[in-house]
Design a protein around this motif. Structure first.
Motif, PDB file in Angstrom:
ATOM      1  N   ILE A  84       0.920  -1.122  -0.171  1.00 15.03           N
ATOM      2  CA  ILE A  84      -0.132   0.007  -0.007  1.00 15.03           C
ATOM      3  C   ILE A  84       0.951   1.219  -0.141  1.00 15.03           C
ATOM      4  O   ILE A  84       1.918   1.269   0.792  1.00 15.03           O
ATOM      5  CB  ILE A  84      -0.792   0.093   1.258  1.00 15.03           C
ATOM      6  N   VAL A  85       0.521   2.161  -0.775  1.00 17.87           N
ATOM      7  CA  VAL A  85       1.429   3.640  -1.058  1.00 17.87           C
ATOM      8  C   VAL A  85       0.457   4.661  -0.718  1.00 17.87           C
ATOM      9  O   VAL A  85      -0.692   4.624  -1.409  1.00 17.87           O
ATOM     10  CB  VAL A  85       1.959   3.685  -2.353  1.00 17.87           C
ATOM     11  N   THR A  86       0.543   5.639   0.369  1.00 13.50           N
ATOM     12  CA  THR A  86      -0.121   6.790   0.628  1.00 13.50           C
ATOM     13  C   THR A  86       0.607   7.925   0.147  1.00 13.50           C
ATOM     14  O   THR A  86       1.875   7.885   0.301  1.00 13.50           O
ATOM     15  CB  THR A  86      -0.858   6.694   1.979  1.00 13.50           C
ATOM     16  N   SER A  87       0.151   8.939  -0.053  1.00 14.60           N
ATOM     17  CA  SER A  87       0.819  10.255  -0.011  1.00 14.60           C
ATOM     18  C   SER A  87       0.020  11.231   0.599  1.00 14.60           C
ATOM     19  O   SER A  87      -1.453  11.373   0.700  1.00 14.60           O
ATOM     20  CB  SER A  87       0.903  10.823  -1.514  1.00 14.60           C
ATOM     21  N   GLY A  88       0.891  12.302   1.353  1.00 14.03           N
ATOM     22  CA  GLY A  88       0.172  13.149   2.311  1.00 14.03           C
ATOM     23  C   GLY A  88       0.124  12.883   3.663  1.00 14.03           C
ATOM     24  O   GLY A  88       0.103  11.641   3.984  1.00 14.03           O
ATOM     25  N   GLY A  89      -0.091  13.674   4.571  1.00 17.54           N
ATOM     26  CA  GLY A  89      -0.284  13.790   5.920  1.00 17.54           C
ATOM     27  C   GLY A  89       0.917  13.052   6.655  1.00 17.54           C
ATOM     28  O   GLY A  89       0.492  12.175   7.886  1.00 17.54           O
ATOM     29  N   VAL A  90       1.865  13.033   6.408  1.00 17.46           N
ATOM     30  CA  VAL A  90       3.216  12.664   7.201  1.00 17.46           C
ATOM     31  C   VAL A  90       4.071  13.631   7.814  1.00 17.46           C
ATOM     32  O   VAL A  90       5.054  13.117   8.465  1.00 17.46           O
ATOM     33  CB  VAL A  90       3.795  11.542   6.257  1.00 17.46           C
ATOM     34  N   LEU A 145       3.722  -0.875   3.768  1.00 17.23           N
ATOM     35  CA  LEU A 145       2.838   0.335   3.709  1.00 17.23           C
ATOM     36  C   LEU A 145       3.950   1.340   3.689  1.00 17.23           C
ATOM     37  O   LEU A 145       4.719   1.622   4.557  1.00 17.23           O
ATOM     38  CB  LEU A 145       1.711   0.566   4.769  1.00 17.23           C
ATOM     39  N   PHE A 146       3.883   2.008   2.459  1.00 18.61           N
ATOM     40  CA  PHE A 146       4.692   3.213   2.339  1.00 18.61           C
ATOM     41  C   PHE A 146       3.951   4.451   2.457  1.00 18.61           C
ATOM     42  O   PHE A 146       2.874   4.675   1.637  1.00 18.61           O
ATOM     43  CB  PHE A 146       5.346   3.520   1.129  1.00 18.61           C
ATOM     44  N   ALA A 147       4.243   5.379   3.531  1.00 15.63           N
ATOM     45  CA  ALA A 147       3.630   6.847   3.710  1.00 15.63           C
ATOM     46  C   ALA A 147       4.392   7.805   3.074  1.00 15.63           C
ATOM     47  O   ALA A 147       5.557   8.254   3.774  1.00 15.63           O
ATOM     48  CB  ALA A 147       3.168   6.748   5.230  1.00 15.63           C
ATOM     49  N   LEU A 148       4.153   8.445   1.928  1.00 15.12           N
ATOM     50  CA  LEU A 148       5.070   9.522   1.330  1.00 15.12           C
ATOM     51  C   LEU A 148       4.582  10.701   1.588  1.00 15.12           C
ATOM     52  O   LEU A 148       3.253  10.818   2.069  1.00 15.12           O
ATOM     53  CB  LEU A 148       4.963   9.110  -0.083  1.00 15.12           C
ATOM     54  N   PRO A 149       5.429  11.792   1.375  1.00 12.88           N
ATOM     55  CA  PRO A 149       4.809  13.247   1.391  1.00 12.88           C
ATOM     56  C   PRO A 149       4.052  13.497   0.523  1.00 12.88           C
ATOM     57  O   PRO A 149       3.702  12.879  -0.477  1.00 12.88           O
ATOM     58  CB  PRO A 149       6.162  13.934   1.529  1.00 12.88           C
ATOM     59  N   GLY A 150       3.153  14.522   0.619  1.00 14.00           N
ATOM     60  CA  GLY A 150       1.955  15.064  -0.267  1.00 14.00           C
ATOM     61  C   GLY A 150       2.219  15.716  -1.303  1.00 14.00           C
ATOM     62  O   GLY A 150       1.644  15.922  -2.400  1.00 14.00           O
ATOM     63  N   PRO A 204       3.604  16.867  -4.768  1.00 15.48           N
ATOM     64  CA  PRO A 204       3.789  15.976  -6.028  1.00 15.48           C
ATOM     65  C   PRO A 204       5.227  15.643  -6.320  1.00 15.48           C
ATOM     66  O   PRO A 204       5.539  14.268  -6.396  1.00 15.48           O
ATOM     67  CB  PRO A 204       3.232  16.642  -7.054  1.00 15.48           C
ATOM     68  N   VAL A 205       6.309  16.641  -6.113  1.00 12.38           N
ATOM     69  CA  VAL A 205       7.664  16.172  -6.449  1.00 12.38           C
ATOM     70  C   VAL A 205       8.241  15.325  -5.343  1.00 12.38           C
ATOM     71  O   VAL A 205       8.802  14.214  -5.716  1.00 12.38           O
ATOM     72  CB  VAL A 205       8.574  17.376  -6.749  1.00 12.38           C
ATOM     73  N   SER A 206       7.935  15.574  -4.189  1.00 16.14           N
ATOM     74  CA  SER A 206       8.331  14.874  -2.877  1.00 16.14           C
ATOM     75  C   SER A 206       7.905  13.540  -2.931  1.00 16.14           C
ATOM     76  O   SER A 206       8.640  12.738  -2.874  1.00 16.14           O
ATOM     77  CB  SER A 206       7.869  15.628  -1.796  1.00 16.14           C
ATOM     78  N   ALA A 207       6.531  13.262  -3.361  1.00 18.58           N
ATOM     79  CA  ALA A 207       5.866  11.989  -3.758  1.00 18.58           C
ATOM     80  C   ALA A 207       6.744  11.073  -4.736  1.00 18.58           C
ATOM     81  O   ALA A 207       7.072   9.922  -4.469  1.00 18.58           O
ATOM     82  CB  ALA A 207       4.574  12.109  -3.631  1.00 18.58           C
ATOM     83  N   TYR A 208       6.825  11.846  -5.753  1.00 16.69           N
ATOM     84  CA  TYR A 208       7.418  11.142  -6.896  1.00 16.69           C
ATOM     85  C   TYR A 208       9.054  10.727  -6.704  1.00 16.69           C
ATOM     86  O   TYR A 208       9.344   9.577  -7.046  1.00 16.69           O
ATOM     87  CB  TYR A 208       7.243  11.806  -8.447  1.00 16.69           C
ATOM     88  N   VAL A 209       9.792  11.568  -5.796  1.00 17.90           N
ATOM     89  CA  VAL A 209      11.142  11.307  -5.757  1.00 17.90           C
ATOM     90  C   VAL A 209      11.082  10.171  -4.737  1.00 17.90           C
ATOM     91  O   VAL A 209      11.793   9.163  -4.787  1.00 17.90           O
ATOM     92  CB  VAL A 209      11.903  12.669  -5.395  1.00 17.90           C
ATOM     93  N   SER A 210      10.413  10.364  -3.804  1.00 18.33           N
ATOM     94  CA  SER A 210      10.303   9.133  -2.680  1.00 18.33           C
ATOM     95  C   SER A 210       9.792   7.964  -3.292  1.00 18.33           C
ATOM     96  O   SER A 210      10.603   6.998  -3.084  1.00 18.33           O
ATOM     97  CB  SER A 210       9.253   9.524  -1.652  1.00 18.33           C
TER      98      SER A 210
END
Length: 441
Positions: A271-277, A332-337, A339-345
């Protein structure tokens, strides 16, 4: 292995700790088309020679070379046509001295024949020129009859595909670790394999968090933005080799997010989420998942699972979360929200994890050294910076694209590489060499 909430992790430390918690998915046996994109788990050998018999590579006539050795246009060799040999033929005529057999592409070479002369090297046989030569004839129960004039000599084996010329029996067809694309699927079918043992493609569920997010195609509300992360990350997961499902945006409600994730566990290998970390008042992912348990490391996992949130010495992408949840310990990966941060992560951490679950031989993107055409004036001390760039393979140079802002989606769309500025460097001079992560493979 947690060393306190104030610890800042390096990119390498975080990546190693994540990959150290993962193992390839269990092998399964799949039908060929279902195995596309999967990784072989065992060597596959050729059971029988490929092709299994000598066959013609042209439409023409099967002949003995001695009979056409002196053939010219002025003095053609005149041969009796004793029958047809079609692809899939079982009973074959025997070609004797002064004889030939009309043959089709892929048909087995009949006994006695040593070569095939293309129909264009003949008069087309009795009843017409080359265009009519391959038409069916009813004058003989075996097919062709009459005679044919050959006006060019043929060498032994000419226009004949030898038995085993593609692959010999017992030869290695595909090695373990091979990713099965269309040509590999075709080879497996050609050697008679109906199923194959592979690691399955991971099932990755992607969702975004944020009450401000709107589905593309809908009208924007005041203060809202379109959800781009779930689309970009789902596409990235598919490009990495996964079967990816986009759930979409979840509002900033802890119980809603937790229930959504629990509902997805049944179909998820990741599972991959983005935002809220981060540390904001509405960082719902962190609040929802940090209650599931302690750190991942040497501590024992509880029955609910666990997610740990970390700060990394990188830009963009400082806040990161990772853990394994549910009865099956789904990563589960919780990535930053941003867009560039999420994609680089995703590129740095999630893509290698997907490739690890697949059992791929190579899990990381290719890294090359390149000359930076334009100087980079400022990079944060103590952080590894990743800048978007365009890499020129012909010249071995890289040019920054856009600025360093983590919201610049357009610049990301025009980049095919990430420029890496090490933690100790606060600038890069024009003409200096840098590490470049290639994204366009």
């Amino acid at each position: 292995m947690s060393q306190g909430a104030d610890r800042v992790w390096s990119v390498t430390e975080h990546l190693n700790s994540v990959l150290g918690r993962l193992a390839p998915l269990e092998r399964i046996e799949l039908q060929l088309l279902d195995a596309q994109g999967c990784v072989l788990v065992e060597d596959v050998t050729v059971p029988v020679a490929l092709p299994p018999f000598e066959n013609s590579s042209m439409d023409g006539y099967a002949v003995r070379t001695a009979d056409v050795a002196a053939a010219t246009r002025e003095h053609p060799a005149v041969l009796d046509v004793i029958g047809d040999v079609a692809a899939g033929a079982g009973e074959l005529p025997t070609v004797g001295p002064g004889q030939s057999a009309r043959i089709m592409t892929g048909a087995p070479l009949p006994p006695g024949a040593e070569a095939v002369v293309p129909v264009e090297w003949t008069d087309g046989g009795t009843g017409g020129g080359p265009a009519a030569a391959m038409a069916p004839r009813a004058s003989d129960p075996r097919g062709a009859s009459g005679e044919v004039r050959v006006h060019r000599p043929a060498q032994s084996g000419q226009f004949v595909r030898a038995r085993g010329s593609d692959a010999a029996a017992g030869e290695l067809a595909l090695a373990a670790g091979t990713v099965l694309g269309p040509p590999q699927i075709g080879l497996l079918a050609a050697i008679g394999r109906g199923t194959v043992a592979v690691r399955p493609r991971p099932r990755v569920v992607v969702l975004s968090t944020g009450s401000e997010l709107v589905q593309p195609g809908e009208e924007l509300r005041p203060g809202s933005i379109y959800d781009s992360n779930s689309f970009a990350l789902t596409a990235a997961a598919r490009a990495a080799g996964a079967i990816a499902y986009r759930v979409g945006a979840v509002t900033d409600e802890v119980e809603t997010l937790r229930a959504t994730i629990e509902d997805q566990l049944i179909r998820a290998d990741m599972i991959v989420t983005s935002g809220g970390v981060s540390v904001g008042a509405y960082d719902v992912v962190k609040e929802a998942l940090s209650t599931l348990g302690g750190s991942f490391g040497d501590q024992a996992e509880d029955s609910a699972g666990f997610v740990e949130f970390r700060r990394l010495a990188m830009q963009p992408g400082k806040p990161q979360g990772f853990g394994r949840i549910g009865p099956d310990r789904v990563p589960l990966f919780a990535l930053p929200g941003n867009p560039v941060s999420a994609y680089v992560s995703f590129e740095l951490f999630v893509r290698p994890a997907i490739r690890t679950l697949m059992g791929a031989a190579t899990v990381h993107r290719e890294v090359v050294r390149a000359v930076c055409v334009v100087g980079i004036e400022e990079s944060p001390s103590g952080k590894r910076q990743y800048l978007r760039g365009h890499y020129d393979r012909m010249t071995g140079t890289v040019t920054p694209v856009g600025g360093s802002g983590s919201h610049l989606v357009k610049a990301l769309a025009h980049a095919d590489a990430l420029i890496v500025v090490p933690e100790a460097d606060t600038s890069v001079a024009a003409g200096a060499e840098v590490d470049v992560i290639l994204l366009d493979q």
